[in-house]
Design an enzyme around this catalytic site. Structure first.
Site, PDB file in Angstrom:
ATOM      1  N   GLY A  29      40.599  20.021 -13.825  1.00  0.00           N
ATOM      2  CA  GLY A  29      41.818  19.424 -13.263  1.00  0.00           C
ATOM      3  C   GLY A  29      42.347  20.127 -12.030  1.00  0.00           C
ATOM      4  O   GLY A  29      43.514  19.958 -11.670  1.00  0.00           O
ATOM      5  N   SER A  30      41.488  20.901 -11.342  1.00  0.00           N
ATOM      6  CA  SER A  30      42.018  21.601 -10.166  1.00  0.00           C
ATOM      7  C   SER A  30      42.412  20.615  -9.060  1.00  0.00           C
ATOM      8  O   SER A  30      43.374  20.845  -8.335  1.00  0.00           O
ATOM      9  CB  SER A  30      41.022  22.650  -9.642  1.00  0.00           C
ATOM     10  N   ASN A  31      41.690  19.516  -8.944  1.00  0.00           N
ATOM     11  CA  ASN A  31      42.097  18.500  -7.957  1.00  0.00           C
ATOM     12  C   ASN A  31      43.391  17.813  -8.371  1.00  0.00           C
ATOM     13  O   ASN A  31      44.247  17.538  -7.530  1.00  0.00           O
ATOM     14  CB  ASN A  31      40.996  17.452  -7.758  1.00  0.00           C
ATOM     15  N   ILE A  85      35.005   3.206 -15.811  1.00  0.00           N
ATOM     16  CA  ILE A  85      36.297   2.510 -15.905  1.00  0.00           C
ATOM     17  C   ILE A  85      36.037   1.076 -16.367  1.00  0.00           C
ATOM     18  O   ILE A  85      35.254   0.354 -15.743  1.00  0.00           O
ATOM     19  CB  ILE A  85      37.008   2.521 -14.528  1.00  0.00           C
ATOM     20  N   ASN A  90      38.290   7.146  -6.461  1.00  0.00           N
ATOM     21  CA  ASN A  90      37.562   8.249  -7.090  1.00  0.00           C
ATOM     22  C   ASN A  90      37.101   9.220  -6.017  1.00  0.00           C
ATOM     23  O   ASN A  90      36.860   8.828  -4.880  1.00  0.00           O
ATOM     24  CB  ASN A  90      36.322   7.686  -7.804  1.00  0.00           C
ATOM     25  N   HIS A 106      33.983  11.887  -5.231  1.00  0.00           N
ATOM     26  CA  HIS A 106      32.638  12.282  -5.657  1.00  0.00           C
ATOM     27  C   HIS A 106      32.204  13.485  -4.824  1.00  0.00           C
ATOM     28  O   HIS A 106      32.378  13.472  -3.600  1.00  0.00           O
ATOM     29  CB  HIS A 106      31.660  11.114  -5.471  1.00  0.00           C
TER      30      HIS A 106
HETATM   31  C1  GAR Z   1      35.245  17.602  -8.541  1.00  0.00           C
HETATM   32  O1  GAR Z   1      34.376  18.354  -7.744  1.00  0.00           O
HETATM   33  C2  GAR Z   1      34.984  16.119  -8.401  1.00  0.00           C
HETATM   34  O2  GAR Z   1      34.536  15.764  -7.124  1.00  0.00           O
HETATM   35  C3  GAR Z   1      33.889  15.916  -9.407  1.00  0.00           C
HETATM   36  O3  GAR Z   1      34.261  16.693 -10.505  1.00  0.00           O
HETATM   37  C4  GAR Z   1      34.944  17.870 -10.016  1.00  0.00           C
HETATM   38  C5  GAR Z   1      36.192  18.044 -10.856  1.00  0.00           C
HETATM   39  O4  GAR Z   1      36.796  19.277 -10.586  1.00  0.00           O
HETATM   40  N1  GAR Z   1      33.755  14.526  -9.756  1.00  0.00           N
HETATM   41  C6  GAR Z   1      32.583  13.985 -10.098  1.00  0.00           C
HETATM   42  O5  GAR Z   1      31.550  14.626 -10.174  1.00  0.00           O
HETATM   43  C7  GAR Z   1      32.633  12.486 -10.377  1.00  0.00           C
HETATM   44  N2  GAR Z   1      31.312  11.939 -10.468  1.00  0.00           N
HETATM   45  P1  GAR Z   1      38.309  19.535 -11.050  1.00  0.00           P
HETATM   46  O6  GAR Z   1      38.425  19.066 -12.502  1.00  0.00           O
HETATM   47  O7  GAR Z   1      38.500  21.000 -10.931  1.00  0.00           O
HETATM   48  O8  GAR Z   1      39.195  18.753 -10.151  1.00  0.00           O
END
Ligand code: GAR
Length: 189
Positions: free
Chosen positions: A13-15, A89, A103, A105
């Site tokens: 969940g850092s994003n 989804i 989303n 990626h």
């Molecule tokens: C992020 O790097 C995002 O781009 C990726 O998961 C990570 C989540 O990091 N998403 C995917 O791979 C989707 N196919 P976070 O939980 O620290 O935000």
């Protein structure tokens, strides 16, 4: 009036945290709920610290979509941001939120997309390929993984000496820099 955004996250969940903090002192968006498919995901601790309600639904809830739609309606959600969310989804949500789900990626789609391509799997595949660049893609969500229209991409160099962790760090930095701004650009007006 501020729009209500629901963030979906499966992992750290850092994003999610970065986006919420970016808008902390503005009145563009409210973040009434974070939705996850994993009870133990670290995103719940972040949500707790940020004073944001976070809930977990099962895989089958995400397949049918009814319960998710209900919580989105209860929270008057206008748009959905997938920030490290790994389940598909359901069409019921895509139909209820047309062009209102985006989303991120961690690669330059259409390369390294599709089922099973998430997080470090992507960075390991980029490392193994010998590609000299990677980056991020932010796109609309449709019913196929990673195939909706692309809104934004940003690139980083991949050096021959970079480990997959180095690539991950470069990609995360791009995510933190750009994702909040793209959310504002897409849903802010
Ligand atoms: C992020 O790097 C995002 O781009 C990726 O998961 C990570 C989540 O990091 N998403 C995917 O791979 C989707 N196919 P976070 O939980 O620290 O935000």
């Amino acid at each position: 009036m501020a729009k209500n955004i629901a963030i979906f996250a499966s992992g750290s969940g850092s994003n999610a945290e970065n986006i919420i903090k970016y808008f902390e002192n503005s009145n563009v968006f409210n973040f009434p709920v974070i939705i996850s498919n994993r009870k133990n995901a670290y995103v719940h601790e972040r949500a707790n610290r940020l004073n944001i309600n976070s809930v977990t639904f099962s895989k089958s809830d995400f397949e049918t979509g009814e319960a998710i739609l209900e919580i989105l309606r209860e929270n008057r959600v206008d748009a959905i941001v997938l920030a490290g969310f790994l389940l598909k989804i359901p069409e019921i949500l895509i139909n209820a939120y047309p062009d209102k789900i985006i989303n991120i990626h961690p690669a330059l789609l259409p390369k390294y997309g599709g089922k099973g391509m998430y997080g470090d799997h992507v960075h390991r595949a980029v490392r193994a390929s010998g590609d000299t660049e990677s980056g991020i893609t932010i796109h609309y969500v449709n019913k196929n993984y990673d195939e909706g229209n692309i809104i934004f991409q940003a690139k980083c160099n991949v050096e021959s000496t970079d480990s997959y962790e180095d690539i991950a760090n470069k990609v995360h930095a791009l995510e933190y820099e750009h994702f909040p701004k793209v959310v504002e650009m897409v849903f802010g007006e």
